[in-house]
Write a protein that holds these residues in place. Structure first.
Motif, mmCIF file in Angstrom:
data_model
loop_
_atom_site.group_PDB
_atom_site.id
_atom_site.type_symbol
_atom_site.label_atom_id
_atom_site.label_comp_id
_atom_site.label_asym_id
_atom_site.label_seq_id
_atom_site.Cartn_x
_atom_site.Cartn_y
_atom_site.Cartn_z
ATOM 1 N N UNK A 1 0.821 -1.198 0.000
ATOM 2 C CA UNK A 1 0.000 0.000 0.000
ATOM 3 C C UNK A 1 0.855 1.247 0.000
ATOM 4 N N UNK A 2 0.329 2.306 0.611
ATOM 5 C CA UNK A 2 1.077 3.554 0.733
ATOM 6 C C UNK A 2 2.256 3.306 1.670
ATOM 7 N N UNK A 3 3.429 3.757 1.274
ATOM 8 C CA UNK A 3 4.641 3.453 2.037
ATOM 9 C C UNK A 3 5.269 4.709 2.627
ATOM 10 N N UNK A 4 5.762 4.554 3.845
ATOM 11 C CA UNK A 4 6.525 5.595 4.507
ATOM 12 C C UNK A 4 7.893 5.063 4.860
ATOM 13 N N UNK A 5 8.890 5.938 4.796
ATOM 14 C CA UNK A 5 10.255 5.549 5.166
ATOM 15 C C UNK A 5 10.839 6.595 6.101
ATOM 16 N N UNK A 6 11.851 6.168 6.835
ATOM 17 C CA UNK A 6 12.586 7.097 7.698
ATOM 18 C C UNK A 6 13.988 6.557 7.917
ATOM 19 N N UNK A 7 14.903 7.480 8.127
ATOM 20 C CA UNK A 7 16.241 7.110 8.572
ATOM 21 C C UNK A 7 16.795 8.223 9.444
ATOM 22 N N UNK A 8 17.706 7.830 10.321
ATOM 23 C CA UNK A 8 18.421 8.782 11.157
ATOM 24 C C UNK A 8 19.899 8.396 11.089
ATOM 25 N N UNK A 9 20.726 9.364 10.734
ATOM 26 C CA UNK A 9 22.163 9.159 10.599
ATOM 27 C C UNK A 9 22.883 9.856 11.747
ATOM 28 N N UNK A 10 23.679 9.079 12.471
ATOM 29 C CA UNK A 10 24.429 9.596 13.616
ATOM 30 C C UNK A 10 25.916 9.566 13.321
ATOM 31 N N UNK A 11 26.643 10.552 13.856
ATOM 32 C CA UNK A 11 28.101 10.492 13.755
ATOM 33 C C UNK A 11 28.651 9.623 14.876
ATOM 34 N N UNK A 12 29.962 9.501 14.936
ATOM 35 C CA UNK A 12 30.592 8.603 15.913
ATOM 36 C C UNK A 12 30.433 9.084 17.352
ATOM 37 N N UNK A 13 29.992 10.328 17.538
ATOM 38 C CA UNK A 13 29.770 10.861 18.892
ATOM 39 C C UNK A 13 28.302 10.767 19.304
#
Length: 141
Positions: free
Chosen positions: A25-37
């Motif tokens: 169906x309708x799709x949602x996506x997400x991402x969160x990118x963190x640095x090494x700290x």
């Protein structure tokens, strides 16, 4: 400072998630990118096309978009974490990727992954990925 890495190398952690209403169906996506700290470098959530899309495809799309972001920010070492065990198992060779559309997504992950010196894809619990999952749910509100 981590003395084992050269100055031009950057480590990061990417959390990704996808969902559909209904599935497919309708799709949602997400991402969160963190640095090494542990600082957030980039965060993204959105409904995506094409319609309909499966939940598995949405997870792959979140991973692909997150890896593109990590590459754009100059990361060289990424640990990508998702709660859909299928993706980590397919990437790490623990199970086959049989469906042609999923094989296309897997090839994209491997192609983008070739730009990193090191890419690991790990399965994490839904609780550990809860913030990214909540960003996906916001797409449907």
């Amino acid at each position: 400072m981590d003395w084992s890495m050269a100055e031009n190398e950057k480590e990061g952690t990417l959390y990704f998630a996808g969902a559909c209403r209904p599935n497919p169906g309708h799709a949602g996506i997400a991402y969160v990118l963190y640095d090494s700290h542990g600082y957030v470098v980039d965060e993204f959530n959105s409904l995506i096309d094409p319609y309909p899309l499966s939940s598995n495809a949405a997870h792959y799309r979140a991973l692909i978009d997150g890896l593109r972001s990590a590459s754009n920010f100059g990361f060289t070492h990424i640990v990508a974490c998702g709660h859909l065990e299928l993706i980590s198992n397919q990437f790490n060779g623990r199970c086959a990727c049989r469906k042609p559309n999923m094989q296309r997504y897997q090839r994209k992950v491997r192609k983008i992954g070739s730009f990193f010196e090191d890419l690991q894809i790990q399965h994490v619990s839904e609780d550990e990925n809860s913030y990214t999952r909540s960003l996906v749910q916001e797409c449907f509100m």
